[in-house]
Design a protein around this motif. Sequence first.
Motif, short mmCIF file in Angstrom:
data_model
loop_
_atom_site.label_atom_id
_atom_site.label_comp_id
_atom_site.label_asym_id
_atom_site.label_seq_id
_atom_site.Cartn_x
_atom_site.Cartn_y
_atom_site.Cartn_z
N GLU A 78 0.81 -1.21 0.00
CA GLU A 78 0.00 0.00 0.00
C GLU A 78 0.85 1.27 0.00
OE1 GLU A 78 -3.80 1.93 2.46
OE2 GLU A 78 -2.89 0.03 3.09
N GLY A 79 0.49 2.19 -0.89
CA GLY A 79 1.19 3.46 -0.99
C GLY A 79 2.37 3.45 -1.94
N LYS A 80 2.79 2.27 -2.38
CA LYS A 80 3.92 2.15 -3.29
C LYS A 80 3.39 1.83 -4.69
CE LYS A 80 6.73 2.24 0.31
NZ LYS A 80 7.46 1.05 0.72
N PRO A 81 4.15 2.16 -5.73
CA PRO A 81 5.38 2.94 -5.71
C PRO A 81 5.07 4.43 -5.67
CG PRO A 81 4.86 2.33 -7.95
CD PRO A 81 3.80 1.69 -7.08
N TYR A 82 6.10 5.25 -5.50
CA TYR A 82 5.91 6.69 -5.45
C TYR A 82 5.95 7.31 -6.84
CZ TYR A 82 6.98 5.89 -0.52
OH TYR A 82 6.96 5.42 0.76
N LEU A 83 6.75 6.73 -7.73
CA LEU A 83 6.91 7.28 -9.08
C LEU A 83 5.70 6.97 -9.95
CD1 LEU A 83 10.58 6.09 -9.64
CD2 LEU A 83 9.87 8.47 -9.26
N ASP A 107 20.74 -7.17 -2.52
CA ASP A 107 20.21 -7.37 -3.87
C ASP A 107 19.55 -6.10 -4.41
OD1 ASP A 107 18.00 -7.34 -2.21
OD2 ASP A 107 17.01 -9.07 -3.14
N GLY A 108 19.95 -4.96 -3.87
CA GLY A 108 19.29 -3.70 -4.21
C GLY A 108 19.34 -3.35 -5.68
N ALA A 109 20.44 -3.60 -6.36
CA ALA A 109 20.57 -3.20 -7.76
C ALA A 109 19.69 -4.03 -8.68
CB ALA A 109 22.03 -3.30 -8.21
N ILE A 110 19.23 -5.18 -8.20
CA ILE A 110 18.33 -6.01 -9.00
C ILE A 110 16.97 -6.12 -8.32
CG2 ILE A 110 20.03 -7.38 -10.26
CD1 ILE A 110 19.78 -9.49 -7.98
N SER A 111 16.63 -5.12 -7.50
CA SER A 111 15.32 -5.05 -6.87
C SER A 111 14.50 -3.94 -7.51
CB SER A 111 15.46 -4.78 -5.36
OG SER A 111 16.10 -5.85 -4.71
N SER A 112 13.22 -3.90 -7.20
CA SER A 112 12.35 -2.90 -7.80
C SER A 112 12.68 -1.50 -7.28
CB SER A 112 10.88 -3.22 -7.51
OG SER A 112 10.53 -2.83 -6.20
N LEU A 113 12.15 -0.52 -7.99
CA LEU A 113 12.32 0.88 -7.63
C LEU A 113 11.09 1.42 -6.90
CD1 LEU A 113 13.91 1.92 -11.03
CD2 LEU A 113 15.12 1.69 -8.85
N LYS A 114 10.38 0.56 -6.21
CA LYS A 114 9.12 0.96 -5.58
C LYS A 114 9.30 1.98 -4.46
CE LYS A 114 8.71 -2.81 -2.15
NZ LYS A 114 7.85 -3.94 -1.72
N ASN A 115 10.48 2.03 -3.85
CA ASN A 115 10.73 2.98 -2.77
C ASN A 115 11.36 4.28 -3.25
OD1 ASN A 115 9.83 1.32 -0.56
ND2 ASN A 115 11.67 0.09 -0.84
N VAL A 116 11.62 4.40 -4.52
CA VAL A 116 12.33 5.57 -5.06
C VAL A 116 11.35 6.72 -5.28
CG1 VAL A 116 13.58 6.44 -7.07
CG2 VAL A 116 14.16 4.20 -6.10
#
Length: 542
Positions: free
Chosen positions: A229-234, A529-538
């Motif tokens: 809920e609330g994600k992603p921001y972009l 594994d951040g570089a291959i994770s989603s950008l949902k928090n960006v």
Amino acid sequence: MVLVRGRPAARPFVRPLALAALAFGLAALPLQAGAQQSAAPVRGGTLIATIEPQPSVLTTAFNNQYANAALSTNVYDGLLSYAEDLSVRPSLAESWEVAPDGLSITFRLRHGVKWHDGVEFTSDDVKFSALEVWKKTHPRGRLTFASLQDVETPDRYTAVFRLSAPSLVILSALNAAESQILPKHVFEGSPIQTNPATSRPVGTGPFRFKDWKKGQYVELERNPDYWDEGKPYLDRVIFKAIPDTASRAAALETGEVQYAPYDAVPFGDVARLRKDPNLRFETRGYDYHSQFYILEFNLRNPILANDKVRKAVAHAVDKAKLVETVWYGLGRPSTGPIPASVKTFYTPDVQRYDFDVAAANRLLDEGGYPRKADGIRFALNLDFTAVGDVTSHSAEFIRQNLKAVGIDAKLNSTDDPTYLRKVYKDYSFDLNLLQISPLIDPQMGLFRLYWTKAQAPGVPYVNASSYSSPAMDGIIEAIRVESDADKRKLLFHDLQRQAMTDLPLVPLFDMQHFTFYNRKVHGINTTPDGAISSLKNVWIER
């Protein structure tokens, strides 16, 4: 049973993850270290990203090349995710239970999750993905999930993995990059590799696929029904194709691109760009992969079937100088097939092949390949995929090293589809230069290079060398079923020693990947594994 809700699963599966966390020293890292945070995330906006090479497909179901993973994890989810300390966290699975005998894992799935086409996500999708995708088409999954015999679905929100033997590796392999959950209703009934959804994906992830202009960009849009809920921001993410490394650096400097993972700029520009006040530099987010460069031999070639030749090649390459001159110090020479950063399983107690031109020449003479009148002993083809200038420069560096000992290496740089066909289907190569991922638990990424049973024509990034050793196979098969973490660690030490004795490939250097991003971009994931994770928090500062 051991019930886990939003915290690491207990014995026996997560212990390797916890040990790996200590090895990487990640437990104390803040989640979004490296990003300047303001009071609260700002919604909206478009993030322009770039990655090279451009993805060949928008799933890792049968090609887990990092560009495919970095993009497709925005569309697909996994059952689990991983925290900074590598502990297991919920994703599509809200909780999981490990049987005391280790022969089953029960996953309780989220209710109300929708695929991007509106169909409900259920346990049938998990069963299909595990049995028809991970075990059959995924380059690493076929081995990681070898002990998975069946997936029972007693109801729409429960999936029970039935195992033939305890497997310490499985809970390390269930994130969105490694083991994507694919929609059964979309993929069932047609080959995974040729299904149109590999290019127009339907997932459960934070972003929905919108458009793919080959050679130009891939556009994703916000999933308004995302379960987190609330994600992603972009509102949107656009992965823009910029093949030239210098142009990518310029695009970062001008603000045309705001996010560039996986070494997107020339290595020679890193020091200068790090001084740019509008940019941020980050090396975290890559430890899950723990990638290293290798030079693989095709043992079908009688010249390379000679172990003296292989050992000569290993001595001929100046690994330290390669890292220093081509990679600007961003890496370190390898001693074996497990990077030194993976301290849980790494051992330096292996046969070494330090740079030694005299030893290389001696071994080649002893192997029956004296220099001819022109100084050349024999010629070999060296194949690699054109992933930026640095790979080409590495190949050229190796060519010069080999020429110094009388080996004429012909360089063959091709596009990704041609390279994959030549090396992994036709086996039409002599030397294969590539980067490979052992991963945090090397059972996931290393066995495919050394296990006889890993050989599978047409499957990328597996045993292309034709290497087969009863001794190595015995070690690998013992690791697969060993439920004691300490004994398993010692078996991995045996694997490294056997690998460096038989030498079907030369580990060259452990890589240090990096990311550049604009200072107004926040929420970049720095977990392993951040570089291959989603950008949902960006989110983007206005």
